[in-house]
Design a protein around this motif. Structure first.
Motif, PDB file in Angstrom:
ATOM      1  N   GLY A  47      -0.476  11.645   0.308  1.00  0.00           N
ATOM      2  CA  GLY A  47       0.705  10.793  -0.125  1.00  0.00           C
ATOM      3  C   GLY A  47       0.808  10.384  -1.650  1.00  0.00           C
ATOM      4  O   GLY A  47       1.899  10.050  -2.492  1.00  0.00           O
ATOM      5  N   TYR A  48       0.327  11.749  -2.855  1.00  0.00           N
ATOM      6  CA  TYR A  48       0.830  11.767  -3.562  1.00  0.00           C
ATOM      7  C   TYR A  48       1.347  13.567  -3.954  1.00  0.00           C
ATOM      8  O   TYR A  48       0.196  14.232  -4.764  1.00  0.00           O
ATOM      9  CB  TYR A  48      -0.206  11.106  -5.245  1.00  0.00           C
ATOM     10  N   PRO A  49       2.266  14.073  -3.768  1.00  0.00           N
ATOM     11  CA  PRO A  49       2.642  15.146  -4.530  1.00  0.00           C
ATOM     12  C   PRO A  49       2.744  15.599  -5.633  1.00  0.00           C
ATOM     13  O   PRO A  49       2.512  16.557  -5.660  1.00  0.00           O
ATOM     14  CB  PRO A  49       3.862  15.435  -3.652  1.00  0.00           C
ATOM     15  N   GLU A  50       3.580  14.103  -6.409  1.00  0.00           N
ATOM     16  CA  GLU A  50       2.900  14.647  -7.418  1.00  0.00           C
ATOM     17  C   GLU A  50       1.848  15.246  -7.690  1.00  0.00           C
ATOM     18  O   GLU A  50       1.850  15.885  -9.292  1.00  0.00           O
ATOM     19  CB  GLU A  50       4.080  13.810  -8.699  1.00  0.00           C
ATOM     20  N   TYR A  51       0.948  14.691  -8.045  1.00  0.00           N
ATOM     21  CA  TYR A  51      -0.809  15.007  -8.429  1.00  0.00           C
ATOM     22  C   TYR A  51      -1.100  16.345  -6.977  1.00  0.00           C
ATOM     23  O   TYR A  51      -2.708  16.680  -7.336  1.00  0.00           O
ATOM     24  CB  TYR A  51      -1.227  14.285  -8.175  1.00  0.00           C
ATOM     25  N   HIS A  52       0.059  16.935  -6.535  1.00  0.00           N
ATOM     26  CA  HIS A  52      -0.559  18.377  -5.662  1.00  0.00           C
ATOM     27  C   HIS A  52      -0.616  19.768  -6.356  1.00  0.00           C
ATOM     28  O   HIS A  52       0.669  19.787  -6.730  1.00  0.00           O
ATOM     29  CB  HIS A  52      -0.727  17.981  -4.427  1.00  0.00           C
TER      30      HIS A  52
END
Length: 214
Positions: A47-52
Motif C-alpha cells: 500500500g505504499y508504492p512511493e516507498y517501493h
C-alpha cells in the motif's frame, strides 16, 4: 526489549529491503523514521508504492549507499519443503542449483557494499550448497505470533534477534494453507512481530555502533 523512539533526521539510516512486496519490514523501519524502501520485480501489495522500487534487486543495491540491506530471496527452490521436486536426482534439481547460485551472488554483492546485511529464508540448502555464515533460527511464537515456522537469519555484522514476546500456540497455519494463487506470497510474508524486532533491535545496534565509531 524496548524500541528506540523515532530518530532525528541526522540519525536516520537508508535501508533496502530486497525481494519484499508486502512492505512489512520496510514499514517497520519507516515507523522509526528511517528511509526504508522495499524492492521487488513485482508491484508492492503493502500500500505504499512511493516507498517501493520495482526493479531488479542486483541493480538497486548498486544505485545507492545503503546502511542496512535485508534480503528475502525467493525460497521455493532452496527450501527443504521443495526436496521432492528440487532435491538431488530430481528432474528440477538444476533449478535449485541456479537458485542457490543467484542467492549467493545476491549475498556477496550486498556484503561487498553494505556494512550490515541480513538474509531471511526458511530451512533450506544454502549452507550445504553455498558459502554462507551459519544461520540463526527464530520462530514466530518468540515474537508474539502463536505459530510455528522455523526461519533462518543469515547475518553479516548484525546480532541475532532477541525474542520479544513468547506466546503459546505452535500451530503450523502457514504450512497448512490450502493451495491458491497467493499461497506462495502469503507463506513468504514476514510476521509483523519479527519485522518490528528487526527494526527496533538492529536500528539500535547500528546506531550504537556508529556512536562508538565516531
Amino acid at each position: 526489549h524496548s524500541c528506540p523512539t523515532q530518530r532525528s533526521s541526522d540519525l536516520t539510516m537508508k535501508v533496502l529491503v530486497g525481494c519484499e512486496e508486502s512492505q512489512i519490514v520496510t514499514m517497520a523501519f519507516r515507523k522509526l523514521g528511517h528511509k526504508a524502501f522495499s524492492c521487488d520485480i513485482q508491484e508492492c501489495s503493502g500500500g505504499y508504492p512511493e516507498y517501493h522500487i520495482k526493479h531488479d534487486i542486483m541493480d538497486v543495491i548498486l544505485q545507492d549507499e545503503w546502511d542496512l540491506i535485508i534480503l528475502h530471496p525467493p525460497c521455493t527452490k532452496i527450501a527443504v519443503s521443495g526436496n521432492r521436486w528440487y532435491g538431488t536426482g530430481k528432474t528440477l534439481h538444476y533449478q535449485r542449483i541456479e537458485a542457490v547460485q543467484w542467492t549467493q551472488e545476491l549475498w556477496n554483492l550486498a556484503i561487498s557494499v553494505s556494512k550490515y546485511v541480513a538474509l531471511e529464508n526458511p530451512v533450506g540448502v544454502l549452507n550445504t550448497m553455498g558459502n554462507f555464515p551459519k544461520p540463526d533460527y527464530i520462530q514466530p511464537w518468540q515474537f508474539g505470533h502463536g505459530e510455528t515456522k522455523k526461519t533462518g537469519l543469515w547475518l553479516y555484522n548484525l546480532p541475532p534477534l532477541i525474542p520479544t514476546k513468547i506466546v503459546n500456540g505452535r500451530e503450523q497455519r502457514v504450512w497448512k494453507m490450502p493451495p491458491s494463487e497467493d499461497r506462495g506470497k502469503l507463506r513468504s510474508k514476514t510476521y509483523e512481530g519479527i519485522a518490528e524486532a528487526m527494526a527496533c533491535q538492529w536500528s539500535e545496534y547500528i546506531m550504537n555502533q556508529s556512536d562508538a565509531d565516531s
